[in-house]
Design a protein around this motif. Structure first.
Motif, short mmCIF file in Angstrom:
data_model
loop_
_atom_site.label_atom_id
_atom_site.label_comp_id
_atom_site.label_asym_id
_atom_site.label_seq_id
_atom_site.Cartn_x
_atom_site.Cartn_y
_atom_site.Cartn_z
N ASN A 83 0.79 -1.12 0.05
CA ASN A 83 0.03 0.05 -0.18
C ASN A 83 0.80 1.41 -0.33
O ASN A 83 0.83 2.13 0.87
N PRO A 84 1.76 1.49 -0.93
CA PRO A 84 2.63 2.53 -0.97
C PRO A 84 2.05 3.96 -0.92
O PRO A 84 2.69 4.82 -0.51
N ASN A 85 0.90 4.16 -1.30
CA ASN A 85 0.35 5.59 -1.27
C ASN A 85 -0.13 5.84 -0.07
O ASN A 85 0.14 7.03 0.56
N GLU A 86 -0.46 4.91 0.87
CA GLU A 86 -1.08 5.12 2.37
C GLU A 86 0.07 5.02 3.21
O GLU A 86 -0.26 4.85 4.56
N ASN A 87 1.25 4.42 2.99
CA ASN A 87 2.37 4.27 3.78
C ASN A 87 3.62 4.77 3.24
O ASN A 87 4.77 4.14 2.56
N TYR A 88 3.65 6.07 3.30
CA TYR A 88 4.57 6.73 2.82
C TYR A 88 6.15 6.68 3.08
O TYR A 88 6.26 6.12 4.22
N MET A 89 7.06 7.25 2.52
CA MET A 89 8.41 7.25 2.96
C MET A 89 8.66 8.55 2.94
O MET A 89 8.36 9.61 2.08
N ILE A 90 9.24 9.06 4.26
CA ILE A 90 9.39 10.39 4.56
C ILE A 90 10.82 10.56 5.02
O ILE A 90 11.62 9.54 5.70
N GLY A 95 16.17 19.43 9.03
CA GLY A 95 14.99 19.78 10.28
C GLY A 95 13.44 19.75 10.01
O GLY A 95 12.91 19.71 10.73
N LYS A 96 13.32 19.60 8.46
CA LYS A 96 11.96 19.42 7.92
C LYS A 96 11.49 18.26 7.38
O LYS A 96 12.36 17.59 6.82
N LYS A 97 10.25 17.78 7.53
CA LYS A 97 9.84 16.49 6.98
C LYS A 97 9.65 16.67 5.78
O LYS A 97 9.00 17.69 5.03
N LYS A 98 10.21 15.74 4.76
CA LYS A 98 9.98 15.68 3.18
C LYS A 98 9.40 14.41 2.89
O LYS A 98 10.04 13.51 3.22
N ILE A 99 8.52 14.49 2.10
CA ILE A 99 7.83 13.24 1.54
C ILE A 99 8.28 12.87 0.34
O ILE A 99 8.48 13.60 -0.63
N LEU A 100 8.90 11.60 0.24
CA LEU A 100 9.87 11.10 -0.93
C LEU A 100 9.05 10.45 -1.77
O LEU A 100 9.19 10.35 -3.00
N CYS A 101 7.87 9.67 -1.16
CA CYS A 101 7.27 8.66 -1.99
C CYS A 101 5.79 8.43 -1.29
O CYS A 101 5.65 8.33 0.12
#
Length: 148
Positions: A83-90, A95-101
């Motif tokens: 479930n890659p869309n609902e379980n992201y890679m961050i 110091g800031k969160k960035k969504i990678l996938c």
């Protein structure tokens, strides 16, 4: 060294999973998925997903993948994304969160988001598949063989 050589080391297995009949709620139904994995691990992965399917939790799985000819353990058929869309890679960058996938991770709110210590995670760990958690980088969809 090549995609052709890598693909000869793979086997496609058929697994049963739980998912919703429609949408993100309602009746859970059995669906069949096909997963291309490392042929040496295929029997263990098959058994692992049988245990996940038979667990009382009935974690829903809408999307799943393993082998992909790219860098990392996916190229060896030894990493599974669920479930890659609902379980992201961050990752935390400067110091800031960035969504990678993916889009988000909302366990206990979205049924496709896999909680940190649920039955699926514990079963996968017993078979040597660890969730992608490396320092500030969290890959909640990713489970790799001896990846810890």
């Amino acid at each position: 060294k090549t995609a052709k050589k890598a693909s000869r080391q793979m086997k496609t297995i058929k697994i049963k999973v739980w998912d919703f009949k429609r949408g993100k709620s309602g009746k859970k139904v059995t669906k069949t998925k096909y997963l291309t994995v490392n042929k040496r691990l295929a029997p263990s992965i098959q058994q692992m997903f049988t245990e996940i399917y038979n667990s009382s939790e009935k974690q829903v799985i809408k999307d799943i993948g393993c082998y992909s000819y790219r860098q990392g353990e996916h190229m060896y058929g030894m990493a599974i994304d669920i479930n890659p869309n609902e379980n992201y890679m961050i990752d935390k960058i400067n110091g800031k969160k960035k969504i990678l996938c993916g889009s988000y991770w909302k366990p206990n709110k979205d049924p496709y988001s896999i909680p940190a210590d649920c039955e699926l995670v514990r079963i996968m760990r017993r078979y040597g598949f660890y969730r992608g958690e490396w320092g500030d980088r969290k890959d909640y969809m990713h489970f790799s063989y001896f990846g810890k």
